[in-house]
Design a protein around this motif. Structure first.
Motif, mmCIF file in Angstrom:
data_model
loop_
_atom_site.group_PDB
_atom_site.id
_atom_site.type_symbol
_atom_site.label_atom_id
_atom_site.label_comp_id
_atom_site.label_asym_id
_atom_site.label_seq_id
_atom_site.Cartn_x
_atom_site.Cartn_y
_atom_site.Cartn_z
ATOM 1 N N LEU A 29 -9.972 -9.109 27.326
ATOM 2 C CA LEU A 29 -10.008 -8.909 25.622
ATOM 3 C C LEU A 29 -8.577 -8.454 25.359
ATOM 4 C CD1 LEU A 29 -13.439 -7.391 24.791
ATOM 5 C CD2 LEU A 29 -12.587 -9.720 24.327
ATOM 6 N N ALA A 30 -8.055 -7.512 25.812
ATOM 7 C CA ALA A 30 -6.937 -6.796 25.399
ATOM 8 C C ALA A 30 -5.740 -7.733 25.524
ATOM 9 C CB ALA A 30 -6.605 -5.303 26.220
ATOM 10 N N LYS A 31 -5.783 -8.434 26.645
ATOM 11 C CA LYS A 31 -4.679 -9.314 27.081
ATOM 12 C C LYS A 31 -4.522 -10.425 25.980
ATOM 13 C CE LYS A 31 -3.465 -12.838 30.399
ATOM 14 N NZ LYS A 31 -3.888 -13.583 31.815
ATOM 15 N N ARG A 32 -5.657 -11.097 25.541
ATOM 16 C CA ARG A 32 -6.038 -11.973 24.452
ATOM 17 C C ARG A 32 -5.633 -11.702 23.221
ATOM 18 N NH1 ARG A 32 -9.657 -16.745 26.506
ATOM 19 N NH2 ARG A 32 -9.417 -16.700 28.648
ATOM 20 N N GLY A 33 -5.363 -10.425 22.894
ATOM 21 C CA GLY A 33 -5.160 -9.636 21.563
ATOM 22 C C GLY A 33 -6.573 -9.408 20.850
ATOM 23 N N HIS A 34 -7.516 -9.467 21.304
ATOM 24 C CA HIS A 34 -8.832 -9.265 20.871
ATOM 25 C C HIS A 34 -9.165 -7.693 20.535
ATOM 26 C CE1 HIS A 34 -9.423 -13.450 20.691
ATOM 27 N NE2 HIS A 34 -9.787 -13.402 21.839
ATOM 28 N N THR A 35 -9.965 -7.342 19.671
ATOM 29 C CA THR A 35 -10.243 -5.968 19.455
ATOM 30 C C THR A 35 -11.958 -5.840 19.811
ATOM 31 O OG1 THR A 35 -8.976 -5.670 17.635
ATOM 32 C CG2 THR A 35 -10.713 -4.346 17.757
ATOM 33 N N LEU A 36 -12.180 -5.066 20.501
ATOM 34 C CA LEU A 36 -13.699 -4.681 20.924
ATOM 35 C C LEU A 36 -14.366 -3.810 20.011
ATOM 36 C CD1 LEU A 36 -15.859 -4.529 23.073
ATOM 37 C CD2 LEU A 36 -14.878 -2.444 23.820
ATOM 38 N N VAL A 37 -15.477 -4.566 19.654
ATOM 39 C CA VAL A 37 -16.491 -3.673 18.989
ATOM 40 C C VAL A 37 -17.516 -3.595 19.639
ATOM 41 C CG1 VAL A 37 -18.060 -3.751 16.658
ATOM 42 C CG2 VAL A 37 -15.667 -4.872 16.601
ATOM 43 N N TYR A 38 -18.031 -2.184 19.777
ATOM 44 C CA TYR A 38 -19.213 -2.302 20.592
ATOM 45 C C TYR A 38 -19.957 -0.724 20.341
ATOM 46 C CZ TYR A 38 -17.351 1.667 23.585
ATOM 47 O OH TYR A 38 -16.955 3.072 23.744
ATOM 48 N N MET A 94 -21.779 -3.193 13.181
ATOM 49 C CA MET A 94 -21.234 -4.205 14.244
ATOM 50 C C MET A 94 -20.990 -5.448 13.914
ATOM 51 S SD MET A 94 -23.225 -2.127 17.555
ATOM 52 C CE MET A 94 -22.790 -3.079 18.708
ATOM 53 N N ALA A 95 -22.139 -6.136 13.195
ATOM 54 C CA ALA A 95 -21.994 -7.567 12.951
ATOM 55 C C ALA A 95 -20.975 -7.780 11.840
ATOM 56 C CB ALA A 95 -23.558 -7.849 12.519
ATOM 57 N N ASP A 99 -16.144 -11.114 14.495
ATOM 58 C CA ASP A 99 -16.122 -12.490 14.454
ATOM 59 C C ASP A 99 -16.816 -13.375 15.534
ATOM 60 O OD1 ASP A 99 -13.726 -12.128 12.252
ATOM 61 O OD2 ASP A 99 -12.618 -11.336 14.053
ATOM 62 N N GLY A 100 -17.176 -12.437 16.673
ATOM 63 C CA GLY A 100 -17.906 -13.257 17.683
ATOM 64 C C GLY A 100 -18.710 -12.473 18.491
ATOM 65 N N GLU A 116 -31.441 -10.467 17.948
ATOM 66 C CA GLU A 116 -31.482 -10.248 16.372
ATOM 67 C C GLU A 116 -30.259 -10.986 15.670
ATOM 68 O OE1 GLU A 116 -32.223 -6.857 13.329
ATOM 69 O OE2 GLU A 116 -30.375 -6.386 14.326
ATOM 70 N N ILE A 117 -29.069 -11.058 16.435
ATOM 71 C CA ILE A 117 -27.708 -11.431 15.740
ATOM 72 C C ILE A 117 -27.947 -12.987 16.082
ATOM 73 C CG2 ILE A 117 -26.502 -11.748 18.041
ATOM 74 C CD1 ILE A 117 -25.089 -10.513 14.594
ATOM 75 N N TRP A 118 -28.734 -13.519 16.976
ATOM 76 C CA TRP A 118 -28.848 -15.017 17.450
ATOM 77 C C TRP A 118 -30.003 -15.731 16.231
ATOM 78 C CZ3 TRP A 118 -32.038 -17.312 22.165
ATOM 79 C CH2 TRP A 118 -31.880 -18.712 22.138
#
Length: 180
Positions: A29-38, A94-95, A99-100, A116-118
């Motif tokens: 995630l970090a390598k691809r530049g994405h931010t983690l939400v958890y 969180m939702a 973005d995914g 729920e998210i599905w």
């Protein structure tokens, strides 16, 4: 890049493969530049994932209700820790931040968040990609069950196809990114 919400266990599980997958996902995630939400915990797979993101120079946003701060041992070293009133606000926050969505192995909380998210996607409340990281065949019985649900006419093929799945971190991230 994107903010990806990851649902996963506050326990490590009984296979080292689960921990390794969380660490690999965090680094990627970090390598691809994405931010983690958890969920904001420093324990279990949740903590392993967040630490891997941070160790690789990425950003990690945790969302945790006040009543779980002590119980789940909140991670206070995150880029941001958002404290909310309750579980409903946690999931909505969180939702809205994401973005995914990705699910790693976990327990009933992980399952509840995933379904729920599905469901929200099915109802047209969002059009964000969703996927399962099927480490060590953890989700294989569920995937079989879902395919069986389609064959019995209770779940449409298009709805089933909304839920991506892969056994490898890169493969799942590639599939998620293709839908961002």
């Amino acid at each position: 890049m994107a903010r990806l919400c990851v649902y996963l266990g506050s326990r490590l599980g009984n296979s080292p493969e689960f921990r390794h997958a969380a660490i690999e996902l965090g680094a990627e995630l970090a390598k691809r530049g994405h931010t983690l939400v958890y969920g904001g915990a420093r324990i279990g797979l949740m903590g392993e994932l967040a630490n891997a993101v941070l160790d690789a120079g990425g950003k990690a946003i945790g969302v945790m209700p006040d009543h779980l701060v002590e119980r789940e041992q909140a991670h206070f070293g995150l880029t941001e820790l958002i404290r909310v009133r309750d579980m409903h606000e946690r999931k909505a926050t969180m939702a809205s931040q994401a973005d995914g969505f990705i699910a790693l192995p976990g327990g009933i909380g992980t399952f509840e968040e995933l379904f729920e998210i599905w469901t929200w996607g099915y109802l047209g409340l969002h059009d964000k990609p969703m996927g399962l990281l099927n480490i060590n065949d953890f989700y294989s019985p569920l995937l079989t069950f879902l395919d069986n649900t389609v064959s019995h006419g209770f779940l449409g093929t298009a709805t089933r196809e909304m839920l991506l799945d892969a056994e490898g971190v890169s493969d799942l991230l590639d599939a998620i990114e293709a839908q961002l």
